[in-house]
Design a protein around this motif. Structure first.
Motif, PDB file in Angstrom:
ATOM      1  N   THR A  27       0.809  -1.223   0.000  1.00  0.00           N
ATOM      2  CA  THR A  27       0.000   0.000   0.000  1.00  0.00           C
ATOM      3  C   THR A  27       0.844   1.275   0.000  1.00  0.00           C
ATOM      4  OG1 THR A  27      -0.164  -0.017   2.420  1.00  0.00           O
ATOM      5  CG2 THR A  27      -1.890  -1.167   1.189  1.00  0.00           C
ATOM      6  N   ASP A  28       2.174   1.156  -0.241  1.00  0.00           N
ATOM      7  CA  ASP A  28       3.014   2.350  -0.205  1.00  0.00           C
ATOM      8  C   ASP A  28       2.642   3.372  -1.276  1.00  0.00           C
ATOM      9  OD1 ASP A  28       4.370   1.561   1.977  1.00  0.00           O
ATOM     10  OD2 ASP A  28       6.274   1.154   0.996  1.00  0.00           O
ATOM     11  N   ARG A  31      -0.460   5.113  -0.103  1.00  0.00           N
ATOM     12  CA  ARG A  31      -0.177   5.963   1.064  1.00  0.00           C
ATOM     13  C   ARG A  31       0.545   7.240   0.638  1.00  0.00           C
ATOM     14  NH1 ARG A  31      -1.102   4.026   5.707  1.00  0.00           N
ATOM     15  NH2 ARG A  31      -0.875   1.897   4.926  1.00  0.00           N
ATOM     16  N   SER A  32       1.525   7.104  -0.243  1.00  0.00           N
ATOM     17  CA  SER A  32       2.233   8.291  -0.734  1.00  0.00           C
ATOM     18  C   SER A  32       1.290   9.214  -1.497  1.00  0.00           C
ATOM     19  CB  SER A  32       3.393   7.869  -1.641  1.00  0.00           C
ATOM     20  OG  SER A  32       4.378   7.169  -0.916  1.00  0.00           O
ATOM     21  N   PHE A  34      -1.952   9.466  -1.038  1.00  0.00           N
ATOM     22  CA  PHE A  34      -2.814  10.107  -0.037  1.00  0.00           C
ATOM     23  C   PHE A  34      -2.149  11.360   0.524  1.00  0.00           C
ATOM     24  CE2 PHE A  34      -3.468  10.426   4.629  1.00  0.00           C
ATOM     25  CZ  PHE A  34      -4.762  10.930   4.618  1.00  0.00           C
ATOM     26  N   TYR A  35      -0.879  11.241   0.910  1.00  0.00           N
ATOM     27  CA  TYR A  35      -0.167  12.405   1.439  1.00  0.00           C
ATOM     28  C   TYR A  35       0.040  13.456   0.347  1.00  0.00           C
ATOM     29  CZ  TYR A  35       0.804   9.678   5.650  1.00  0.00           C
ATOM     30  OH  TYR A  35       0.684   8.940   6.798  1.00  0.00           O
ATOM     31  N   ASN A  72      -9.077   7.386   4.392  1.00  0.00           N
ATOM     32  CA  ASN A  72      -8.502   7.134   5.712  1.00  0.00           C
ATOM     33  C   ASN A  72      -7.596   5.914   5.639  1.00  0.00           C
ATOM     34  OD1 ASN A  72     -10.205   4.830   5.800  1.00  0.00           O
ATOM     35  ND2 ASN A  72     -11.863   6.051   6.695  1.00  0.00           N
ATOM     36  N   SER A  73      -7.045   5.497   6.780  1.00  0.00           N
ATOM     37  CA  SER A  73      -6.079   4.388   6.793  1.00  0.00           C
ATOM     38  C   SER A  73      -6.700   3.084   6.317  1.00  0.00           C
ATOM     39  CB  SER A  73      -5.495   4.218   8.196  1.00  0.00           C
ATOM     40  OG  SER A  73      -6.522   3.960   9.140  1.00  0.00           O
ATOM     41  N   VAL A  76      -6.783   3.219   2.525  1.00  0.00           N
ATOM     42  CA  VAL A  76      -5.434   3.040   1.988  1.00  0.00           C
ATOM     43  C   VAL A  76      -5.013   1.574   2.049  1.00  0.00           C
ATOM     44  CG1 VAL A  76      -2.994   3.576   2.374  1.00  0.00           C
ATOM     45  CG2 VAL A  76      -4.695   5.404   2.462  1.00  0.00           C
ATOM     46  N   ASP A  77      -5.354   0.887   3.133  1.00  0.00           N
ATOM     47  CA  ASP A  77      -4.975  -0.523   3.281  1.00  0.00           C
ATOM     48  C   ASP A  77      -5.613  -1.419   2.226  1.00  0.00           C
ATOM     49  OD1 ASP A  77      -3.377   0.051   5.432  1.00  0.00           O
ATOM     50  OD2 ASP A  77      -4.887  -0.462   6.941  1.00  0.00           O
ATOM     51  N   GLU A  80      -4.160  -1.781  -2.820  1.00  0.00           N
ATOM     52  CA  GLU A  80      -2.882  -2.460  -2.996  1.00  0.00           C
ATOM     53  C   GLU A  80      -2.386  -2.334  -4.428  1.00  0.00           C
ATOM     54  OE1 GLU A  80      -3.102  -6.462  -1.687  1.00  0.00           O
ATOM     55  OE2 GLU A  80      -3.596  -5.944   0.384  1.00  0.00           O
TER      56      GLU A  80
END
Length: 467
Positions: A27-28, A31-32, A34-35, A72-73, A76-77, A80
């Protein structure tokens, strides 16, 4: 309904994309991203979304609302994959609604594809009619879907070749990030009106509307995508394809005045430094006897600091901003409208009382906010209020991906400077002139698009005006 607390022009969108060669976790990329879109939240607050590819299929999550409300987290999880694109949106072409939220994901002959777009095609009407004649069916009212349909006409071509053919038909201002099942693609319009840049993170390439998003995820800014350039990122690295050369560039000057974050670098210009230089130039063009300089926070602060430096006057925080007020506060009565302004901006009485104030803002669109702020400063005891504007008078609408008013709603199109000053209750009103703005930014009219000030549109607007 027009919201007097949000009088500024709104950029349509922000885009972000990342390709990870060997992600540490599944999920990197999400996650990136998202930020990344979180860092671009100022570019669009109607909807947000992320699309991720795992090499076999594309997974999408999008909805109406801010990034923090949509993603949210847990989301994001579930996203994939090692390639991702993200989007934040304001609507200009196409109505605001979940169906038009981006990225848009499509199936075509070669598999799945996702698109995220910042800008406007000015020949939308013409292209939609032509594609409909060929049998295309549209599910949204965005011009992003038009790009997808154009790409689908070249299913046998590699994505960069198909996109190069599409650019022949696409007129307007656009920065696109495109996600295929195995590649990340970025493209910028031939005049570079809308921004797009390239970064690198631990050997992995990143695309973004603004370089500030790279800082957020720890990436290094490499360069801007050139006007008319296609960037393809996959397992073989990054490839650049240069398409049609335009006779000149037309970088949006309003990015430096208001849209972009001050900590971004766009087309080799640091936005914060640019705004400081504009403030200095504004001071050179005006010699007002005053006690201090204040800003309309936050977008007017850098220019106000430059004005203070150029004039030799002290800068102080005369207005405090409540950064937690909701974006869509509605004021049904005059009393509530005044309360709404005070909820967002409130004068510091000990700073302004008895003082001759120079108040610097980045722009004036309709004049309602300026009028309310001048009134607040008067009530706080300001002896004089002189309005300084770090952009020329805005007299013309934008057709290139910016949500502007109709021309008949733009106050500078309806009144002279003296009439506007009287309307907002200021002792004087002064704008930086267009030549002064170009001088402060170190380039001329052949480098920037300043159509909202001059009415000189670098690309035809006939089709979009028909809508």
């Amino acid at each position: 309904m027009f919201n007097e607390l949000e009088e500024k022009f709104k950029d349509e969108c922000g885009v972000f994309g990342i390709y990870l060669n060997e992600p540490d976790s599944r999920t990197d990329a999400a996650r990136s991203t998202f930020y990344g879109v979180y860092a671009l939240q100022h570019r669009g607050q109607e909807s947000a979304g992320i699309a991720v590819s795992n090499g076999h299929k594309i997974i999408l999550h999008k909805n109406m609302g801010l990034v923090s409300e949509v993603i949210n987290s847990e989301v994001v999880d579930e996203l994939e994959g090692n390639i991702a694109i993200g989007h934040v949106r304001y609507s200009t072409t196409g109505e605001s609604g979940p169906l038009n939220a981006q990225p848009l994901v499509f199936h075509y002959l070669k598999g799945m594809i996702a698109l995220a777009h910042n800008g406007n095609l000015t020949n939308t009407v013409e292209l939609r009619k032509r594609l409909a004649t060929y049998g295309s069916v549209f599910q949204t009212t965005t011009d992003t879907e038009i790009v997808a349909n154009l790409l689908a006409r070249y299913p046998q071509d590699e994505i960069e070749d198909a996109l190069a053919k599409c650019l022949v038909d696409m007129k307007g201002a656009f920065a696109l990030v495109i996600l295929t099942e195995d590649s990340l693609v970025g493209v910028r319009d031939q005049m570079g009106i809308r921004p797009l840049c390239i970064g690198i993170l631990d050997g992995n390439y990143v695309l973004s509307s603004e370089s500030a998003a790279f800082d957020t995820i720890g990436a290094e800014f490499i360069r801007d995508v050139e006007p008319g350039e296609i960037i393809v990122i996959n397992k073989d690295g990054m490839k650049s394809i240069k398409t049609i050369d335009a006779p000149k560039t037309a970088h949006c000057v309003f990015e430096y005045i208001y849209f972009a974050r001050p900590d971004s670098v766009i087309d080799k210009l640091n936005v914060y430094k640019a705004r400081r230089e504009v403030g200095k130039q504004l001071a050179r063009q005006n010699n007002i006897d005053a006690d201090l300089v204040i800003s309309v926070p936050d977008s007017g602060t850098a220019a106000a600091l430059g004005y203070a430096e150029g004039s030799g006057l002290p800068f102080q925080e005369g207005l405090m901003k409540n950064r937690y007020i909701g974006r869509t506060f509605i004021q049904p009565t005059q009393q509530m409208r005044e309360l709404g302004v005070r909820l967002k901006l409130n004068p510091v009485y000990d700073v302004v009382e008895g003082k001759r104030i120079i108040m610097v803002d980045d722009s004036i669109v309709r004049g309602t906010t300026s009028k309310n702020l001048v009134n607040l400063l008067r009530k706080a005891g300001a002896k004089e209020v002189h309005m300084m504007v770090a952009s020329p008078p805005t007299k013309y609408p934008c057709y290139y991906g910016v949500d502007t008013s109709r021309r008949e709603e733009l106050i500078a199109n309806l009144m002279t400077n003296e009439e506007i000053a009287a309307h907002i209750g200021a002792d004087s009103l002064n704008y930086i002139d267009l030549n002064g703005l170009f001088a402060a930014l170190g380039n001329d009219e052949n480098y920037f698009c300043a159509a909202c000030f001059s009415g000189n549109y670098p690309i035809g607007t006939e089709s979009i005006e028909e809508e």
